[in-house]
Design a protein around this motif. Structure first.
Motif: not given
Length: 159
Positions: A15-21, A31-33, A138-142
């Motif tokens: 889920d975090a990966f999808q948010q980053v993407c 490159l997101c892995v 998420y609210a702090q990092v993304l």
């Protein structure tokens, strides 16, 4: 500069990966892995071939997330920079509930990592070793992740 030539960002959770993407400023240059926890041998070999690109990682703020970075650093034989994993986020983040026996094992691992883990993360495990999942941050990092990755690039010696 072409796409994905700034570096590699590993994200522990799907889920975090999808948010980053979903963040164009990141996917246009990094490159997101999806790391899915501890690195497979194939991922290790892939990362070795990507030298000299910097490798960063956004993992859970817990003993296993920190151990993943420690393990990967040793296996690829170069530095992995944690992003979105500072002690202030850990202190402020909600800790997940654990069974007493699991908490005891995680605290043992945290004690070990506080002595030999990645320098940038030792203070997190020294501050209790309880788990804080990165989804709760998420609210702090993304909103700041792209800037955090740019900071990593600014510290690269050849840039």
């Amino acid at each position: 500069m072409s796409e994905h030539d700034d570096g590699i960002v590993l994200v522990e959770n799907e889920d975090a990966f999808q948010q980053v993407c979903k963040i164009p400023e990141i996917v246009d240059h990094w490159l997101c892995v999806w790391g899915a926890g501890y690195a497979t041998d194939g991922l290790v070999e892939f990362l070795r071939t990507m030298t000299p690109l910097p490798v960063t990682a956004w993992q859970d703020l817990d003993a296993h997330g920190i151990r993943i970075i420690h393990n990967l650093t040793e296996r690829i034989e170069r530095h992995v920079t944690p992003v979105g994993m500072d002690v202030e986020l850990y202190r402020a983040g909600p800790k997940y509930k654990q069974e007493p026996s699991k908490l005891e094992k995680n605290l043992e691992l945290a004690s070990e990592l506080a002595l030999k883990g990645p320098l940038a993360l030792r203070e997190i495990v020294a501050n209790g070793g309880e788990g804080c999942e990165h989804e709760t941050l998420y609210a702090q990092v993304l909103p700041t992740l792209s800037a955090r990755l740019n900071d990593v690039l600014a510290r690269q010696p050849d840039r």
